[in-house]
Motif scaffolding. Structure first.
Motif, PDB file in Angstrom:
ATOM      1  N   VAL A   1      -9.163  18.075   3.720  1.00 55.01           N
ATOM      2  CA  VAL A   1      -8.947  17.059   2.677  1.00 55.01           C
ATOM      3  C   VAL A   1      -7.511  16.543   2.719  1.00 55.01           C
ATOM      4  N   MET A   2      -6.564  17.454   2.903  1.00 53.93           N
ATOM      5  CA  MET A   2      -5.156  17.060   2.917  1.00 53.93           C
ATOM      6  C   MET A   2      -4.794  16.259   4.163  1.00 53.93           C
ATOM      7  N   HIS A   3      -5.360  16.608   5.278  1.00 55.80           N
ATOM      8  CA  HIS A   3      -5.044  15.932   6.552  1.00 55.80           C
ATOM      9  C   HIS A   3      -6.342  15.548   7.250  1.00 55.80           C
ATOM     10  N   PRO A   4      -6.947  14.429   6.840  1.00 59.55           N
ATOM     11  CA  PRO A   4      -8.261  14.065   7.380  1.00 59.55           C
ATOM     12  C   PRO A   4      -8.234  13.617   8.830  1.00 59.55           C
ATOM     13  N   GLU A   5      -7.057  13.292   9.373  1.00 58.08           N
ATOM     14  CA  GLU A   5      -6.951  12.833  10.762  1.00 58.08           C
ATOM     15  C   GLU A   5      -5.844  13.601  11.472  1.00 58.08           C
ATOM     16  N   PRO A   6      -5.962  13.775  12.786  1.00 59.08           N
ATOM     17  CA  PRO A   6      -4.858  14.372  13.551  1.00 59.08           C
ATOM     18  C   PRO A   6      -3.640  13.456  13.506  1.00 59.08           C
ATOM     19  N   ASP A   7      -2.485  14.037  13.784  1.00 59.59           N
ATOM     20  CA  ASP A   7      -1.249  13.258  13.804  1.00 59.59           C
ATOM     21  C   ASP A   7      -1.049  12.694  15.204  1.00 59.59           C
ATOM     22  N   TYR A   8      -0.777  11.394  15.288  1.00 59.64           N
ATOM     23  CA  TYR A   8      -0.630  10.729  16.578  1.00 59.64           C
ATOM     24  C   TYR A   8       0.722  10.041  16.689  1.00 59.64           C
ATOM     25  N   PHE A   9       1.162   9.865  17.959  1.00 58.33           N
ATOM     26  CA  PHE A   9       2.205   8.888  18.230  1.00 58.33           C
ATOM     27  C   PHE A   9       1.517   7.527  18.236  1.00 58.33           C
ATOM     28  N   THR A  10       2.175   6.539  17.642  1.00 61.23           N
ATOM     29  CA  THR A  10       1.536   5.235  17.520  1.00 61.23           C
ATOM     30  C   THR A  10       2.416   4.133  18.089  1.00 61.23           C
ATOM     31  N   ALA A  11       1.790   3.000  18.373  1.00 64.26           N
ATOM     32  CA  ALA A  11       2.505   1.821  18.858  1.00 64.26           C
ATOM     33  C   ALA A  11       1.758   0.589  18.370  1.00 64.26           C
ATOM     34  N   PRO A  12       2.466  -0.540  18.179  1.00 56.28           N
ATOM     35  CA  PRO A  12       1.789  -1.772  17.750  1.00 56.28           C
ATOM     36  C   PRO A  12       0.710  -2.169  18.764  1.00 56.28           C
ATOM     37  N   PHE A  13      -0.423  -2.625  18.245  1.00 57.29           N
ATOM     38  CA  PHE A  13      -1.551  -2.946  19.122  1.00 57.29           C
ATOM     39  C   PHE A  13      -1.272  -4.202  19.931  1.00 57.29           C
ATOM     40  N   SER A  14      -1.712  -4.165  21.186  1.00 55.09           N
ATOM     41  CA  SER A  14      -1.620  -5.318  22.074  1.00 55.09           C
ATOM     42  C   SER A  14      -2.929  -5.439  22.847  1.00 55.09           C
ATOM     43  N   LYS A  15      -3.515  -6.633  22.852  1.00 56.53           N
ATOM     44  CA  LYS A  15      -4.800  -6.841  23.544  1.00 56.53           C
ATOM     45  C   LYS A  15      -4.689  -6.578  25.035  1.00 56.53           C
ATOM     46  N   GLU A  16      -3.491  -6.818  25.587  1.00 52.82           N
ATOM     47  CA  GLU A  16      -3.308  -6.681  27.033  1.00 52.82           C
ATOM     48  C   GLU A  16      -3.193  -5.223  27.475  1.00 52.82           C
ATOM     49  N   LYS A  17      -3.017  -4.308  26.507  1.00 54.04           N
ATOM     50  CA  LYS A  17      -2.799  -2.902  26.877  1.00 54.04           C
ATOM     51  C   LYS A  17      -3.835  -1.989  26.232  1.00 54.04           C
ATOM     52  N   GLN A  18      -5.070  -2.452  26.159  1.00 46.19           N
ATOM     53  CA  GLN A  18      -6.091  -1.697  25.442  1.00 46.19           C
ATOM     54  C   GLN A  18      -6.334  -0.311  26.028  1.00 46.19           C
ATOM     55  N   GLU A  19      -6.214  -0.202  27.348  1.00 44.96           N
ATOM     56  CA  GLU A  19      -6.480   1.100  27.965  1.00 44.96           C
ATOM     57  C   GLU A  19      -5.403   2.129  27.656  1.00 44.96           C
ATOM     58  N   LEU A  20      -4.255   1.640  27.105  1.00 50.34           N
ATOM     59  CA  LEU A  20      -3.169   2.557  26.738  1.00 50.34           C
ATOM     60  C   LEU A  20      -3.519   3.370  25.490  1.00 50.34           C
ATOM     61  N   TYR A  21      -4.359   2.827  24.598  1.00 47.03           N
ATOM     62  CA  TYR A  21      -4.619   3.432  23.298  1.00 47.03           C
ATOM     63  C   TYR A  21      -5.799   4.399  23.365  1.00 47.03           C
ATOM     64  N   LEU A  22      -5.833   5.316  22.403  1.00 51.53           N
ATOM     65  CA  LEU A  22      -6.887   6.336  22.382  1.00 51.53           C
ATOM     66  C   LEU A  22      -8.145   5.756  21.731  1.00 51.53           C
ATOM     67  N   ILE A  23      -8.838   4.897  22.481  1.00 55.87           N
ATOM     68  CA  ILE A  23     -10.040   4.240  21.962  1.00 55.87           C
ATOM     69  C   ILE A  23     -11.257   5.031  22.423  1.00 55.87           C
ATOM     70  N   ASN A  24     -11.708   5.942  21.581  1.00 52.79           N
ATOM     71  CA  ASN A  24     -12.900   6.725  21.911  1.00 52.79           C
ATOM     72  C   ASN A  24     -14.181   6.000  21.517  1.00 52.79           C
ATOM     73  N   ASP A  25     -14.119   5.282  20.401  1.00 51.03           N
ATOM     74  CA  ASP A  25     -15.294   4.574  19.894  1.00 51.03           C
ATOM     75  C   ASP A  25     -14.813   3.298  19.209  1.00 51.03           C
ATOM     76  N   GLU A  26     -15.217   2.148  19.739  1.00 53.01           N
ATOM     77  CA  GLU A  26     -14.752   0.880  19.196  1.00 53.01           C
ATOM     78  C   GLU A  26     -15.149   0.696  17.737  1.00 53.01           C
ATOM     79  N   SER A  27     -16.282   1.259  17.327  1.00 55.85           N
ATOM     80  CA  SER A  27     -16.758   1.066  15.952  1.00 55.85           C
ATOM     81  C   SER A  27     -15.947   1.852  14.927  1.00 55.85           C
ATOM     82  N   THR A  28     -15.257   2.899  15.367  1.00 53.74           N
ATOM     83  CA  THR A  28     -14.483   3.726  14.428  1.00 53.74           C
ATOM     84  C   THR A  28     -12.987   3.730  14.723  1.00 53.74           C
ATOM     85  N   PHE A  29     -12.573   2.982  15.780  1.00 57.92           N
ATOM     86  CA  PHE A  29     -11.148   2.993  16.161  1.00 57.92           C
ATOM     87  C   PHE A  29     -10.277   2.466  15.025  1.00 57.92           C
ATOM     88  N   PHE A  30     -10.695   1.347  14.432  1.00 50.42           N
ATOM     89  CA  PHE A  30      -9.986   0.823  13.261  1.00 50.42           C
ATOM     90  C   PHE A  30     -10.655   1.380  12.005  1.00 50.42           C
TER      91      PHE A  30
END
Length: 870
Positions: A135-164
């Protein structure tokens, strides 16, 4: 019979939907795959503007589809009342990634490998206050970066329907809705869902809750976060538990998350102030019997023999000092040595609270990926209303693009109207306060006469004195006036802020905040300032009283001082505001929702779709949080500006805030539609307001101790004028009362009756007696006391300010470990991005891309080395 037919028809319609195998609690389109990110509703009835509204809707929905959104309409026949149509909106992947880049949304690129904080040895003791880790930490902690369409493979996209997350999705859709055009009217381009809501084209626009709050959804794809929030956070029985801030942020967005983080932190800090205040109050309670002043007042041989001058002209009689025995004993509860200590303590506590909040805020900024949050992306974007109303355009010197602007002459006119309106309403408050003062002056004589002549009031005459009765009734009347003026001004403030046409969302909020705070500051605190700093200070003396409007004689303080009246005023206004606020926040939305659902109760709950259930809830408007902050900041003023008069104020605030957190969470989770997620990295302009009040509180408390309490006159008597070494405070009451010869009364002041033929009466002041050559002029002791009061104010202010600034300097705004983590994350994020670019360059070189030269490859590799060195 008619209602039975209606129910059968309704049931048939619902069964038709059931055949499509879709749960009523579903948050997906009919295909069960595409998630509903937003819902629009409208009433389809044939009125005179029906065609115009239909045309607007067609154009608007067509433009939404052109923007890439997918729509699905629920016909009015499917709704419970057969009138409301619902338009469900889904944002496909292509739209999400496009606007994620526009809004600079940060997304995960790698799981955080920085070790967590060292375990606190007190954690085992605090275990009962903790919530489950999930409940306190519903998601793992990640390093993040601003999204860019040209670098989609850089991001941890496991499932497009739940990524956002759903909150990100509804924020993106809301961004499109607020800027989507719907045609041209009167030669002007019209756009934005807000305008369509205002003109009745749509009746509501809202994102969906993910499930019912009291039970989990049947859909296995549902996260049931609303249910978790209700069970673990929004129930009062969980008042002792910590708040699941990460889950609040995930579900409602950072702006609401930061409010609850601030409110929780403020409540935690109040615990220390409440404990110290309670100790100071108990000190006054346990030393009541040792108070020499109240002993002398209550002593029949001293207070019973002192005849006081009448408290009003003509109608009031002479009275004996010991009739104020009970009130003088109670005044010692708040007017004692501990009062001084508590005033100094609260000056330092305020600084600790603000400095430690900065540190807490800095930690949240890191944990919630707000370190590099660009205000321009959220707050500094042009408001749709500004773009619509400003027809003139000029080139932006930064972007070199044409954008709308408001001419300086138009701005000046609007500011003049706005300023005049605010000044008028502030003057209205002052006028209402003067009216309450006139009430106090006018009814005092009536209360004095009533209590003297009414036998039924004799048993409580010692407790309920004319002064106290006047003070309590005036405080209640003042509270009613405050609430009425507050209700009216809220609408006026919004209207004049809209009229000013602020350029950005931040400007709009800041302007409205300053208007509302200025008004409420004067509205709530003016009566307390009157009692603290004006009442009893400009009375004159018998035979030469001062009058308001040359008619009403100014009020005198009780012989034991005005502090007990300030305490009464503060308690009634503060407690009344808190009780009324909780009634407004909890009971009113519940009644509105119950009233709105009264017809729907004829049918089973499970026959209603998720969008219909949410449609029946109240709207948490754009100013919802504004009112929550305003309520807490006004309370903050009560416990800081006047705390020297009422050490129990922090305890009252603590109890209120424990309830406030659960009331706010309950109403947000159960009674309101889901708000659109918004980002915020701080509490905004409220931080500056709190800083200003913290500085002002030192001044007001120094003046209260010096001029409202009786502490300085007692200390001067103790060290300079006492003649009894064994009991230095004995004789103080007699010393503090001057003598007046009754024969010197002018006819205007002289009482009608003097049955006991008194020759002299006493009054509260330091003046020479009638047989002195300087009769009725101030004595040297008066000037000694005044000098001591001024010296005390200067010394107390300087001591507290020095300590405040030293504490602020000692406590860094950003914790050292957070600074280190921010640097580490920036370094690793840059490294990951550079490695990604290097890999791309290698691929292009291998594929024979002529544009990917060897020099470019060397430059990229060099940039990585430079980043490592930094």
């Amino acid at each position: 019979r008619q209602s039975g037919r209606r129910y059968n028809l309704f049931l048939k319609r619902r069964l038709r939907i059931d055949k499509r195998h879709q749960s009523k609690d579903s948050i997906f389109f009919r295909d069960g795959v595409r998630r509903i990110d937003f819902v629009l509703s409208y009433v389809d009835d044939l009125n005179k503007e029906w065609e115009k509204k239909l045309e607007r809707r067609k154009e608007f929905e067509s433009n939404l589809q052109k923007a890439g959104l997918e729509l699905e309409t629920e016909d009015k026949k499917e709704s419970e009342d057969g009138k409301i149509c619902f338009v469900k909106i889904h944002a496909p992947w292509e739209v999400l990634i496009t606007y994620a880049e526009v809004l600079n949304i940060k997304v995960p690129i790698k799981e955080n490998d920085i070790p967590s904080m060292v375990e606190n040895p007190l954690d085992c003791m605090l275990a009962p206050l903790r919530l489950p880790e999930k409940v306190m930490h519903p998601e793992p902690d990640y390093f993040t970066a601003p999204f860019s369409k040209e670098k989609q493979e850089l991001y941890l996209i496991n499932d497009e329907s739940t990524f956002f997350s759903p909150s990100m999705r509804n924020r993106i859709v809301n961004y499109i809705l607020t800027r989507c055009p719907y045609g041209t009217e009167e030669g002007k381009k019209k756009f934005g869902i807000k305008r369509l809501l205002n003109n009745g084209t749509y009746s509501a626009a809202y994102p969906l809750h993910d499930c019912q709050y009291w039970k989990k959804a049947n859909d296995p794809n549902c996260d049931n976060e609303r249910y978790t929030l209700y069970m673990e956070w929004a129930r009062f029985l969980r008042f002792y538990k910590e708040q699941p801030l990460d889950l609040i942020r995930k579900y409602y967005g950072e702006k609401i998350g930061i409010y609850f983080a601030w409110l929780g932190f403020y409540t935690e800090m109040l615990f220390l102030a409440a404990v110290v205040g309670l100790i100071c109050f108990l000190y006054g309670l346990f030393t009541m019997d040792e108070n020499m002043s109240s002993k002398e007042i209550c002593d029949p041989a001293i207070g019973g023999e002192i005849i006081m001058c009448p408290l009003c002209d003509r109608e009031c009689e002479y009275w004996r000092l010991n009739t104020t025995c009970v009130s003088s004993e109670y005044s010692h509860l708040f007017d004692n040595v501990a009062t001084l200590f508590f005033a100094i303590f609260m000056g330092i506590w305020v600084t600790l609270f603000l400095e430690f909040w900065k540190r807490r805020q800095a930690r949240l900024k890191y944990e919630w990926d707000l370190v590099d949050f660009e205000e321009e992306q959220q707050q500094l974007q042009l408001r749709p209303e500004y773009e619509a109303k400003c027809t003139q355009k000029k080139k932006n010197p930064v972007t070199q693009e044409m954008e709308p602007y408001l001419p300086i002459t138009s701005q000046a006119v609007r500011f003049c109207i706005s300023g005049t309106t605010v000044l008028f309403w502030v003057s209205l408050i002052i006028a209402s306060m003067i009216a309450v003062i006139v009430y106090r002056l006018a009814v005092y004589a009536a209360f004095a006469s009533l209590m003297e002549n009414t036998q039924t009031l004799q048993p409580i005459s010692g407790l309920l004195t004319p002064q106290l009765a006047t003070s309590v009734t005036a405080s209640c009347l003042n509270f009613v006036v405050i609430m009425i003026l507050n209700f009216l001004y809220e609408r006026i403030a919004i209207w004049i802020t809209d009229m000013e046409i602020p350029r950005t969302h931040m400007e709009y909020e800041n302007r409205l905040t300053m208007k509302m705070f200025l008004f409420q500051f004067v509205n709530y605190y003016s009566s307390c300032f009157y009692v603290a700093f004006f009442k009893g200070k400009f009375v004159g003396y018998p035979g030469a009283y001062t009058y308001m409007f040359n008619r009403w004689r100014n009020e005198e303080c009780d012989p034991a001082g005005c502090l007990i009246e300030l305490t009464t005023q503060l308690t009634i206004v503060m407690a009344g505001k808190q009780i009324w606020g909780n009634i407004q926040e909890a009971i009113v939305p519940w009644i509105c929702n119950w009233w709105g659902r009264r017809k729907a109760r004829n049918n089973p709950e499970n026959l209603y779709s998720r969008w219909e259930q949410d449609h029946d809830l109240q709207t948490f408007g754009a100013l919802g949080l504004f009112y929550e902050y305003l309520e807490m900041v006004i309370q903050f003023g009560f416990i800081t500006l006047f705390v020297a008069s009422f050490p129990l104020a922090p305890l009252l605030a603590l109890m209120n805030n424990i309830l406030e957190i659960r009331v706010d969470s309950w109403k947000l989770t159960t009674q309101y539609r889901r708000p659109v997620a918004a980002k915020a990295h701080s509490i905004g302009v409220w931080q500056e307001i709190l800083n200003g009040m913290a500085i002002l509180s030192v001044v007001t408390n120094a003046f209260i101790v010096a001029f409202t309490s009786d502490m300085i006159p007692r200390l001067v008597y103790y060290y300079a004028y006492s003649e009894n070494e064994d009991s230095p405070m004995s004789g103080y009451i007699n010393n503090s009362l001057s003598v007046f010869q009754i024969s010197d009364f002018p006819d205007r002041n002289k009482p009608k009756l003097n049955p006991e033929n008194f020759v002299i009466c006493r009054y509260r002041d330091y003046r020479y007696p009638p047989d002195h050559e300087r009769r009725y002029l101030h004595t040297m002791q008066f000037w000694h006391i005044l000098a001591a009061k001024l010296a005390f104010i200067i010394i107390m202010e300087h001591v507290v300010f020095i300590v405040k600034f030293f504490v602020a300097w000692m406590i860094p705004d950003v914790p050292a470990d957070v600074k280190a983590k921010i640097k580490r994350e920036k370094y690793l994020t840059q490294k990951i991005l550079h490695e990604y670019e290097l890999e791309k360059l290698k691929e292009r070189l291998c594929q024979g891309d002529k544009r990917a030269t060897e020099k470019e490859f060397i430059a990229t590799e060099g940039r990585m080395e430079l980043s490592r060195a930094m």
